[in-house]
Motif scaffolding. Structure first.
Motif, PDB file in Angstrom:
ATOM      1  N   LYS A   1       0.819  -1.213   0.000  1.00  0.00           N
ATOM      2  CA  LYS A   1       0.000   0.000   0.000  1.00  0.00           C
ATOM      3  C   LYS A   1       0.855   1.266   0.000  1.00  0.00           C
ATOM      4  CE  LYS A   1      -4.208  -1.594   2.294  1.00  0.00           C
ATOM      5  NZ  LYS A   1      -5.020  -1.496   3.540  1.00  0.00           N
ATOM      6  N   LYS A   2       1.954   1.230   0.707  1.00  0.00           N
ATOM      7  CA  LYS A   2       2.843   2.395   0.776  1.00  0.00           C
ATOM      8  C   LYS A   2       3.427   2.740  -0.587  1.00  0.00           C
ATOM      9  CE  LYS A   2       4.291   1.764   5.546  1.00  0.00           C
ATOM     10  NZ  LYS A   2       5.390   1.383   6.443  1.00  0.00           N
ATOM     11  N   ARG A   3       3.586   1.737  -1.433  1.00  0.00           N
ATOM     12  CA  ARG A   3       4.202   1.954  -2.748  1.00  0.00           C
ATOM     13  C   ARG A   3       3.203   2.347  -3.830  1.00  0.00           C
ATOM     14  NH1 ARG A   3       6.480  -3.151  -1.305  1.00  0.00           N
ATOM     15  NH2 ARG A   3       5.257  -4.084  -2.971  1.00  0.00           N
ATOM     16  N   GLN A   4       1.916   2.408  -3.509  1.00  0.00           N
ATOM     17  CA  GLN A   4       0.884   2.678  -4.517  1.00  0.00           C
ATOM     18  C   GLN A   4       0.526   4.154  -4.544  1.00  0.00           C
ATOM     19  OE1 GLN A   4       0.050   0.081  -6.570  1.00  0.00           O
ATOM     20  NE2 GLN A   4       1.679  -0.796  -5.338  1.00  0.00           N
ATOM     21  N   ASP A   5       0.097   4.603  -5.730  1.00  0.00           N
ATOM     22  CA  ASP A   5      -0.416   5.968  -5.814  1.00  0.00           C
ATOM     23  C   ASP A   5      -1.936   5.932  -5.729  1.00  0.00           C
ATOM     24  OD1 ASP A   5      -1.627   5.670  -8.404  1.00  0.00           O
ATOM     25  OD2 ASP A   5       0.294   6.028  -9.362  1.00  0.00           O
ATOM     26  N   GLY A   6      -2.528   7.010  -5.309  1.00  0.00           N
ATOM     27  CA  GLY A   6      -3.962   7.076  -5.068  1.00  0.00           C
ATOM     28  C   GLY A   6      -4.826   7.062  -6.312  1.00  0.00           C
ATOM     29  N   ASP A   7      -4.250   7.295  -7.486  1.00  0.00           N
ATOM     30  CA  ASP A   7      -5.040   7.352  -8.714  1.00  0.00           C
ATOM     31  C   ASP A   7      -5.541   5.987  -9.163  1.00  0.00           C
ATOM     32  OD1 ASP A   7      -4.591  10.064  -8.766  1.00  0.00           O
ATOM     33  OD2 ASP A   7      -2.898   9.929 -10.151  1.00  0.00           O
ATOM     34  N   ARG A   8      -4.981   4.955  -8.626  1.00  0.00           N
ATOM     35  CA  ARG A   8      -5.341   3.611  -9.077  1.00  0.00           C
ATOM     36  C   ARG A   8      -6.003   2.817  -7.953  1.00  0.00           C
ATOM     37  NH1 ARG A   8      -0.978   0.794 -12.532  1.00  0.00           N
ATOM     38  NH2 ARG A   8      -2.326  -0.759 -11.679  1.00  0.00           N
ATOM     39  N   ALA A   9      -6.924   3.428  -7.245  1.00  0.00           N
ATOM     40  CA  ALA A   9      -7.534   2.809  -6.071  1.00  0.00           C
ATOM     41  C   ALA A   9      -8.210   1.479  -6.395  1.00  0.00           C
ATOM     42  CB  ALA A   9      -8.527   3.766  -5.428  1.00  0.00           C
ATOM     43  N   VAL A  10      -8.914   1.408  -7.514  1.00  0.00           N
ATOM     44  CA  VAL A  10      -9.620   0.182  -7.874  1.00  0.00           C
ATOM     45  C   VAL A  10      -8.628  -0.948  -8.140  1.00  0.00           C
ATOM     46  CG1 VAL A  10     -11.119  -0.884  -9.618  1.00  0.00           C
ATOM     47  CG2 VAL A  10     -11.617   1.398  -8.781  1.00  0.00           C
ATOM     48  N   ALA A  11      -7.600  -0.670  -8.913  1.00  0.00           N
ATOM     49  CA  ALA A  11      -6.592  -1.687  -9.219  1.00  0.00           C
ATOM     50  C   ALA A  11      -5.826  -2.095  -7.964  1.00  0.00           C
ATOM     51  CB  ALA A  11      -5.632  -1.173 -10.290  1.00  0.00           C
ATOM     52  N   THR A  12      -5.552  -1.138  -7.097  1.00  0.00           N
ATOM     53  CA  THR A  12      -4.833  -1.440  -5.859  1.00  0.00           C
ATOM     54  C   THR A  12      -5.668  -2.335  -4.954  1.00  0.00           C
ATOM     55  OG1 THR A  12      -3.584   0.619  -5.972  1.00  0.00           O
ATOM     56  CG2 THR A  12      -3.745  -0.425  -3.821  1.00  0.00           C
ATOM     57  N   GLU A  13      -6.946  -2.033  -4.829  1.00  0.00           N
ATOM     58  CA  GLU A  13      -7.839  -2.848  -4.005  1.00  0.00           C
ATOM     59  C   GLU A  13      -7.876  -4.294  -4.518  1.00  0.00           C
ATOM     60  OE1 GLU A  13     -12.566  -3.103  -2.728  1.00  0.00           O
ATOM     61  OE2 GLU A  13     -11.883  -1.439  -3.963  1.00  0.00           O
ATOM     62  N   PHE A  14      -8.002  -4.450  -5.820  1.00  0.00           N
ATOM     63  CA  PHE A  14      -8.034  -5.791  -6.401  1.00  0.00           C
ATOM     64  C   PHE A  14      -6.693  -6.497  -6.200  1.00  0.00           C
ATOM     65  CE2 PHE A  14      -7.625  -8.831  -9.924  1.00  0.00           C
ATOM     66  CZ  PHE A  14      -8.763  -9.592  -9.706  1.00  0.00           C
TER      67      PHE A  14
END
Length: 180
Positions: free
Chosen positions: A47-60
């Motif tokens: 989660k720390k390495r993710q950007d907020g623009d891709r919330a759907v992809a990050t959640e999956f």
């Protein structure tokens, strides 16, 4: 050395060796808790390495990472036939939850007139899945495969992959709508 003595020596050596190796172990609740703690640490790092623009992809990605890591870690401890089947069935159940999650999200995004197409597609997929699994059971018969416990693992793997693939497909449909 005579032959019976050699056989006795080899049997006792192989028995002693088999008892000292680390074979598959039954996964205890403490071991399972340790697996889950390790996975959540990895999730936090991800989660720390993710950007907020891709919330759907990050959640999956996080949902699937939890499933895959649990299955992998479980099978590292218990790689017996029963252990592998248990881990894959647990993973399939978790993917089924994700499948239903994205099915519902997709339904909410579709216009009322388009929802019927998704509902019919999902009903048809369920019929296909059930018939394909039934055919797979026929092909797993000893007369076609030669039998063995590997057939159980293959059948479970087939089921796991069907559910996982459908969950990924529904997520991709949802993501394509969500990103527009």
């Amino acid at each position: 050395m005579n032959f019976p003595l050699l056989i006795l020596f080899l049997l006792s050596f192989s028995t002693a060796w088999a008892q000292t190796t680390n074979g598959p172990r039954e996964v205890t609740p403490e071991m399972e808790k340790s697996i889950k703690v390790k996975i959540e640490q990895d999730v936090a790092s991800f989660k720390k390495r993710q950007d907020g623009d891709r919330a759907v992809a990050t959640e999956f990605a996080i949902d699937t990472m939890r499933i895959e890591r649990y299955m992998d870690e479980y099978m590292k401890l218990d790689y017996s036939t029963a252990g592998m089947r248990f881990a894959m069935n647990e993973a399939a159940s978790a993917y089924d939850v994700i499948l239903n999650k994205y099915y519902k999200k997709l339904l909410l995004k579709l216009k009322p007139s388009d929802k019927t197409a998704l509902i019919q597609a999902e009903k048809a997929w369920i019929v296909f899945k059930d018939k394909d699994l039934a055919f797979r059971a026929v092909l797993s018969k000893e007369e076609y495969t030669g039998g063995g416990t590997i057939q159980q693992v293959k059948a479970t793997s087939f089921y796991y992959n069907m559910i996982k693939d459908r969950a990924v497909t529904l997520f991709q449909f949802y993501q394509s709508i969500e990103s527009n």
